[in-house]
Design a protein around this motif. Structure first.
Motif, PDB file in Angstrom:
ATOM      1  N   GLN A   1      -7.461 -10.679   0.914  1.00  0.00           N
ATOM      2  CA  GLN A   1      -7.563  -9.290   1.351  1.00  0.00           C
ATOM      3  C   GLN A   1      -8.924  -8.740   0.945  1.00  0.00           C
ATOM      4  O   GLN A   1      -9.344  -8.870  -0.194  1.00  0.00           O
ATOM      5  CB  GLN A   1      -6.429  -8.521   0.676  1.00  0.00           C
TER       6      GLN A   1
ATOM      7  N   TYR B   1      -5.899  -1.069   0.135  1.00  0.00           N
ATOM      8  CA  TYR B   1      -5.082  -0.198   0.988  1.00  0.00           C
ATOM      9  C   TYR B   1      -5.244   1.274   0.650  1.00  0.00           C
ATOM     10  O   TYR B   1      -5.129   2.123   1.521  1.00  0.00           O
ATOM     11  CB  TYR B   1      -3.616  -0.621   0.901  1.00  0.00           C
TER      12      TYR B   1
ATOM     13  N   GLU C   1       2.686  -3.938  -0.760  1.00  0.00           N
ATOM     14  CA  GLU C   1       1.980  -4.538  -1.885  1.00  0.00           C
ATOM     15  C   GLU C   1       2.615  -4.104  -3.207  1.00  0.00           C
ATOM     16  O   GLU C   1       2.832  -4.914  -4.105  1.00  0.00           O
ATOM     17  CB  GLU C   1       0.521  -4.097  -1.855  1.00  0.00           C
TER      18      GLU C   1
END
Lengths: 954, 520
Positions: A850, A854, A920
């Motif tokens: 990633q 986020y 997450e």
């Protein structure tokens, strides 16, 4: 000096003692004394005007809307009281300087004392009854602080609380009384009220107002049955007792009755309530005082008795009685303050206040002996002291008073009171100072320094002087003060002198004095009898009441708020349904304007599925997996339903929301027990079924009623349909509503979504910061785990699907403005695409790849939406105003652009970010150090596992 | 069109994501931006209040769509006042959280706080019923995040109750809006007002259902009995500065009642006659009674103040439920007072908690006892409505306004008896907390655990605050100063309240401004 300044000085000065205590105790007390002296000086400056019969006023409109104004006025009565408060206050400050020990925080003491003094001066100078109420309650509060001054004494705490409860509640009653009074007269100004006697006494509200105001006065002045707090207030340091609880605060009630005398007195109700209460209090206080061994308790009950005496005089309602009352107020203040100070000196020097342990002090403490004896004789009513004068006059009035046709009742009871009063006064002298010298005093007694006896000495001098030269010294003062009490008009004839001739009063005095000497001689036996008689103990009763109140409150509070969510929601539902039902049945319902549609076969199937799933959900809800599946069924059918009813946007949204929610719930379920416990009884369940059933039927009925009718007015949606393309640049009206017409709602909703994700994240952090983390790390799975956590097929399929899914998301996003779709749905689809990677290859594997966090995606989404909205400001348009146009880039077809697209992008990002952050966060519960596999799947035919194992071994 | 009207919403809405995106690892920067944002909000609120002084109602049409088709923000005296109150409270809470180190005990405190401010300001400014729902959601979810800030099992459990109960309320809100829309075809408040007034008398049943459901939603927020159950546990278990901030949340409910039930379903609307005041008044009295009983009947400081908050909502709603201009005037004054007083007490309680835990029982002496005791005394006086602080003035105003009601005897009795219970309760807890601790002979026998909430140890375990009490005390004294100012300048404030009430009872000004483009 302005009345404002006189009233404000003690408050302003209250700061200094607390600050100057750092400069020493002398500085602290001197500042308090200087403040009081200044205020007293200010008062005396106004004396000539008052004695000329003028009324000094000072007015300031504070709260004209309510009628609460800072209006002060000074007349004879106010002058008398203010003089007493400030004059005695000055003496008390002097006395306290030497009374308090080094350990006592003196700065605090003087600060509280000055606050009290200011409140008291405020009461007697107020020309506005609401302002008076403010000062009234302030005296309760400051007295609370002063009684509780010695924090280490439990008696102090309890006494303070009791005093506050009793006088505070009286004050509350008085609020109501004063508001009624103000309402009757339509003004809260005393000067106006005092001129409306007829109006007030003719009003039907006279009685309630009278009772409520008297409640305030009686509690403050410790009248029966509220007298019990005063003796307990004696836990305060003696200067406080001398000041508040004999000379000033307890006289506030008397002041109020005197103040209100012109308008409230003169009726039968007044006479019977006030005079009777005063009479009872007077005799009760006198009797109890005789049997008290604590010097301060004796003085406290004697104060109660004298307050009763004055109350009774005011209650007689005659002008001459009012004059006597005023005169006795002055006399009582002088001798009682001196007595308290003497008691304080004795306590200070001998370390006891118990009469039984004292005696024979006249040789050891001659100065104190003289002071206390003169004051006590005055209290007993022995000529030529001032107490004698006013007592004679009081007896004279009592003789002329008829109570319920009985001419003997009042004089008889008064005689008894006078007898006991003389007895306890003599006892004070005899049992403390006379008798043989003892050798078992707790401390070796000797006279104190001049600082301590100066103040009582001054008062005692006054006692003698007033007795001898009453007319010259206090004559004018009594005249102006009584004039103010009786409210104008001629003063009745009276004469302040010692010798009135052989009157019934004189005989009564002689009887009382002689009787007192006899009674004192048999005091010991009498006391045994008294102690043998069971008596109600006021403190016990009071404590029981307050304790009961507290216990009951606790019971109600804990019983009502038992923290059961089921009960709270049951109450909620029942209350809402019944009120809604009430609203419905008290209204008028119109005839249905629509006819129902015949259901086709598809809707019926859907309905059956929905019902079946719901019923199964209720039955099987203990199994969380099953219920999750059933929830999925319900959601799916609703999505189909939306689609069937021509709402494709809603259907798309619903189904993608369903998918995401179920995945997140499954993830959460991983960490939870798979079954919920059975904790309700059958009766409870039956009750809940009924409640839930009724509310469900209610909601169903409401929806049915709504669907069977048309709008009463044309709906605003017609405008939206008409302007979607013209003004919003899109043909999909749902999307245009979302991003344009009501873009602000959407803006709010994406923020809600974003916050929800942040909260989940913060929650995870909080939980993982505790020992829960260790618990999770050592968790044993409660179900058999798949041997192949990241199966090959799934990894491959999700990899393939990822670009396709993202493509679909892009497609849905771009077509949104004109066809079903849009940022919200696109965001969900993109999120599903990412979630699939997490599911296939594991959280850790995916997280390592990633690149963007986020949090940032959520933040950027909201920011992009906001900035798009703010862009309109540059154009001079309001927030979120959209613009659109057409662009033609040569190889492509002409296409439309709209700023709403930017907004939609914000929505898209916020949705993706929120969903992924939630995922997450939930995944982090399962995360363990070092579980990240470097392989995307556990079994990979292309990889030679043996080779790797060998490498590891090497 | 003045963009300042929407600034109280947009400013925190931009600031919060900025903090999340850029500053989420830099607490000191977060603090700087959070304080700066709140100061700016305060400035904006003052400017907005200044705008309304001339009696105008300002309308801001979002997306440039005319009402009732788009969403409008409406600024009148009441909304400007509420925004200012929010900003002042936020200032105190932000400073206190920084000073006490509370913002460091969990994640995203400042971002959530700014979002919360956005929600509250939005609810005060919006002129659209559905938009109000959206802002209710914003403030609910943000407040949930703030409530469980710092974590701990007891707090999390209380948080679940809080959020579930309020979600029930949100569902009800949707039912209410659905009903109103299905009947009238609009959700703009001004438009609703017009249509409701024109409603045929033969068709009122469903409108009445909608009106009453909406009222119940607001009653949940305003903690009116028997819909108050979410409040005691959640306020008592939230971080105390957050509880202080929540003082404005119940006011959102009160504000909404005041707004909708003067504008749309005003006292003169026949269709909803007998629906609002008739049961709200007794419910408010019950709220006051139960609140004050709770003050006396609890053993935990936080919970005691939570009940104090309920009691003050009771007084406030009594005044609102009169639905007269004088009643509303008193309500507005009391609303300012109650917000500040509640917040002050919560902050003081946090100081007590830091020093000796939250149980009302004797304890060894705590540092700075005199200062804290003084502050507690001031707060208690304010809450109990004793002079000389604004609570007394407010109480007098409410009682004075109630004179016109036929039930005035009952109202007075409830107010005065509740005051008495409150005084006894505060005197009891105050003397135990601050005085009994000095008793050297007192043997500390632990009281039986009647509370099922666990022990205070959870709270005691919270990490020690960073040593910056100066900032925290600045916030506390700021609130005290506000109370004093509110008392001293009661005259002008009351004048403003009267004008505000007058504006509320003249809904045509509002309706004209929104629908006929009065002032843009």
């Amino acid at each position: 000096m302005s009345l404002f300044l006189i009233a404000a000085l003690p408050f302003l000065g209250a700061v200094f003692p607390a600050l100057l205590i750092r400069a020493g105790r002398n500085a602290s007390s001197a500042s308090a004394g200087a403040t009081t002296f200044l205020a007293l000086l200010g008062l005396l400056v106004n004396a000539p005007a008052v004695f000329r019969g003028e009324v000094v006023t000072a007015r300031f409109d504070w709260l004209p809307g309510l009628g609460l104004n800072a209006n002060f006025y000074l007349d004879g009565l106010g002058f008398l009281f203010a003089g007493l408060i400030l004059g005695i206050g000055l003496l008390i400050i002097l006395y306290a300087r030497f009374y308090l020990s080094r350990e006592d925080p003196m700065g605090q003491f003087y600060t509280y004392l000055l606050l009290f003094q200011g409140a008291m001066v405020g009461i007697v100078l107020s020309d506005n009854i609401l302002l008076l109420l403010i000062f009234w309650e302030l005296t309760s509060l400051s007295s609370f602080l002063l009684i509780g001054y010695w924090k280490h004494l439990p008696a102090g705490r309890q006494g303070a609380r009791m005093a506050l409860a009793v006088t505070g509640s009286g004050g509350l009653a008085m609020i109501a009384g004063m508001l009624i009074l103000g309402n009757v007269v339509s003004s809260y100004d005393l000067t106006v009220i005092l001129q409306n006697k007829e109006l007030i006494q003719a009003s039907p509200y006279y009685m309630p107002a009278l009772i409520l105001i008297l409640l305030g006065a009686f509690t403050k002045s410790a009248q029966f049955p509220f007298h019990f707090w005063l003796p307990h207030a004696m836990a305060a340091p003696t200067p406080v007792s001398a000041y508040l609880h004999s000379a000033t605060m307890v006289k506030a009630g008397l002041f109020l009755m005197a103040r209100m005398w012109p308008v409230l007195a003169g009726t039968d109700a007044w006479f019977y309530i006030v005079a009777t209460t005063g009479l009872i209090t007077m005799v009760l206080g006198a009797v109890i005082a005789l049997f008290k061994d604590d010097l301060k308790a004796l003085l406290a009950f004697s104060t109660v008795s004298h307050l009763g005496l004055i109350t009774m005089l005011l209650g007689f309602g005659t002008k001459i009685a009012a004059v006597v009352a005023v005169f006795h107020i002055i006399n009582h203040a002088t001798f009682k303050a001196a007595l308290f100070m003497s008691a304080g000196i004795i306590d200070h020097e001998t370390h006891t206040r118990d009469i039984k342990r004292l005696g024979g002090l006249r040789h050891l403490m001659p100065v104190t002996f003289v002071i206390a004896t003169v004051a006590a004789l005055s209290m007993a009513g022995i000529p030529p002291l001032n107490g004698f004068l006013s007592k004679e006059m009081m007896l004279e009035e009592a003789v002329h008073t008829t109570w319920l046709n009985s001419p003997y009742l009042v004089p008889g009871v008064v005689l008894i009171a006078a007898l006991f009063s003389a007895t306890y006064s003599f006892r004070f002298i005899a049992h403390v100072f006379l008798g043989p010298k003892r050798d078992d005093y707790p401390a070796k007694p000797h006279d104190p320094g001049v600082g301590m006896w100066l103040a009582p000495a001054i008062l005692v001098t006054l006692v003698i002087l007033i007795g001898l030269f009453s007319k010259a010294i206090v004559g004018p003062l009594v005249a102006v003060a009584s004039g103010a009490v009786i409210g104008g008009g001629e003063l009745p004839y009276y004469s302040l002198k010692i010798w009135h001739g052989f009157t019934p009063a004189l005989y009564m005095s002689i009887v009382a004095t002689v009787g007192a000497i006899v009674l004192l001689s048999v005091h010991g036996r009498f006391e045994q009898i008294w102690n043998a008689i069971p008596r109600p103990e006021a403190k016990v009763i009071f404590d029981a009441i307050i304790g009961g109140m507290t216990a009951l409150s606790r019971k109600i509070t804990e019983g009502l708020h038992n923290r059961s969510m089921a009960r709270y929601s049951a109450i909620f539902v029942v209350f809402v349904v019944s009120l809604a039902g009430y609203a419905y049945y008290t209204g008028t319902d119109s005839v249905p304007t629509r006819i129902g549609i015949e259901p086709g076969i598809m809707p019926i199937i859907g309905w059956i599925c929905l019902m079946g799933a719901t019923i199964c959900l209720v039955v099987f809800h203990h199994n969380r997996f099953v219920s999750l599946v059933l929830v999925g069924v319900v959601g799916l059918i609703i999505s189909i339903g939306f689609n069937y009813l021509s709402a494709p946007d809603l259907a798309l949204t619903q189904i993608s929301v369903e998918v995401v929610t179920i995945i997140l719930l499954l993830l959460a379920l991983n960490f939870m027990p798979k079954e919920t416990p059975w904790e309700t009884t059958n009766e409870r369940r039956f009750r809940d079924v009924i409640i839930a059933g009724i509310s469900g039927l209610g909601v169903g009925g409401l929806i049915y009623a709504l669907m069977m009718r048309d709008f009463a007015f044309p709906s605003i949606s017609e405008f939206h349909l008409a302007n979607s393309y013209k003004g919003g640049g899109g043909t999909n009206v749902v999307n245009v509503i979302l991003v344009d017409f009501r873009g602000f709602d959407t803006f709010g909703e994406i923020i809600v979504l974003g916050i929800a994700a942040l909260v989940i994240y913060a929650l995870t952090e909080a939980v993982l910061g505790t020992r829960v983390r260790a618990h999770l790390l050592n968790r044993k799975p409660d179900m058999p785990q798949s041997g192949d956590a990241h199966p090959l097929m799934m990894v491959v399929v999700t990899r393939v699907m990822m670009p396709i899914a993202l493509m679909v998301a892009a497609y849905i996003f771009f077509r949104g403005h004109n066809l079903p779709g849009g940022g919200f749905i696109a965001g969900l689809i993109a999120a599903i695409a990412f979630i699939m990677q997490y599911m296939a290859s594991g959280f850790s594997w995916a997280a390592e790849r990633q690149k963007v966090f986020y949090h940032g995606i959520i933040g950027s989404g909201v920011l992009i939406a906001a900035i798009t909205g703010m862009g309109a400001w540059l154009n001079g348009k309001p927030f979120l105003t959209s613009a659109f146009g057409y662009i033609h880039w040569p190889p492509l077809e002409e296409f439309e652009w709209a700023t709403a697209m930017g907004f939609d992008l914000g929505v898209f990002l916020a949705v993706v970010g929120a969903v992924m952050l939630a995922l997450e966060s939930l995944s982090r519960f399962a995360w363990q150090p070092g579980i990240a596999s470097e392989h995307a799947m556990d079994i990979n035919p292309a990889r030679d596992d043996d080779e790797i194992d060998e490498k590891k071994e090497v | 069109m003045n963009h300042l009207i929407v600034a109280p919403i947009v400013l925190p809405a931009v600031l919060a994501p900025f903090i999340i995106m850029v500053l989420r690892h830099h607490l000191s920067l977060q603090r700087i931006f959070s304080v700066a944002g709140t100061v700016a909000l305060l400035g904006i609120a003052l400017a907005l209040l200044g705008m309304t002084l001339n009696g105008q109602v300002y309308v801001y049409e979002l997306g440039d769509w005319p009402a009732p088709f788009g969403i409008v923000m409406v600024l009148d005296r009441l909304s400007a006042l509420m925004v200012l109150l929010t900003a002042m409270l936020a200032m105190a809470v932000v400073l206190y959280s920084i000073g006490s180190g509370w913002d460091n005990r969990g994640r995203h405190f400042h971002a959530l706080l700014q979002f919360q401010l956005m929600g509250v300001c939005g609810a005060f400014l919006t002129g659209d019923a559905f938009n109000l729902f959206v802002f209710f959601e914003v403030l609910l979810i943000a407040s949930y995040g703030l409530m469980i800030h710092g974590g701990g099992p007891r707090r999390l459990r209380a948080g679940v109750q809080y959020v579930v109960y309020n979600l029930l309320g949100s569902t009800l809100f949707l039912f209410a809006l659905g009903t109103l829309y299905a009947v009238t075809g609009t959700l703009n408040m001004a438009d609703l007002a017009v249509r409701v007034a024109e409603m045929s008398p033969d068709d009122t049943a469903l409108l009445r259902v909608g009106a009453v459901l909406l009222l119940l939603v607001f009653c949940v927020k305003a903690a009116v009995l028997p819909l108050h159950f979410w409040l005691p546990t959640s306020y008592a278990n939230a971080p105390l500065p957050v509880s202080a901030l929540f003082a404005i949340m119940t006011k959102v409910g009160a504000y909404s009642i005041l707004r909708i039930y003067t504008l749309v379903f005003g006292p003169d609307v026949e269709a909803t006659a007998g629906l609002v005041g008739d049961w709200l008044l007794p419910a408010a009295m019950l709220t006051l009674a139960v609140g004050s009983i709770g003050i006396l009947g609890t053993k935990i400081i936080n919970r005691m103040i939570a009940f104090g908050a309920i009691a003050s909502m009771g007084t406030l709603l009594i005044s609102i439920a009169l639905f007269t201009p004088t009643g509303t005037e008193a309500a507005i004054y009391y609303m300012i007072h109650s917000t500040i007083a509640t917040a002050l007490l919560f902050l003081v309680a946090d100081q007590v908690r830091e020093r000796r835990g939250i149980r009302i029982r004797s304890h060894s002496p705590m540092p700075q006892a005199g200062l804290i005791a003084g502050l507690f005394f001031v707060g208690g006086i304010a809450m109990a409505g004793m002079p000389p602080l604004s609570g007394f003035v407010g109480k007098l105003l409410v009682m004075d306004a109630a004179r016109q009601s036929t039930d005035f005897g009952m109202i007075w009795a409830v107010i005065l008896i509740s005051s008495f219970i409150t005084i006894v309760g505060f005197a009891r807890s105050g003397s135990i907390i601050f005085w009994r601790s000095h008793d050297p002979d007192f043997i500390d026998t632990p009281e039986p655990e009647v509370e099922v909430e666990g022990t205070e140890d959870e709270h005691a375990k919270e990490p020690a605050p960073e040593p910056n009490p100066g900032v925290a005390f600045t916030a506390v004294f700021g609130l005290v100063a506000l109370l004093v100012l509110l008392t001293v300048f009661a005259g002008p404030v009351l004048e403003f309240s009267a004008e505000t009430a007058a504006q509320l009872y003249e809904p045509s000004i509002y309706i004209d401004a929104v629908l006929h483009g009065g002032q843009k």
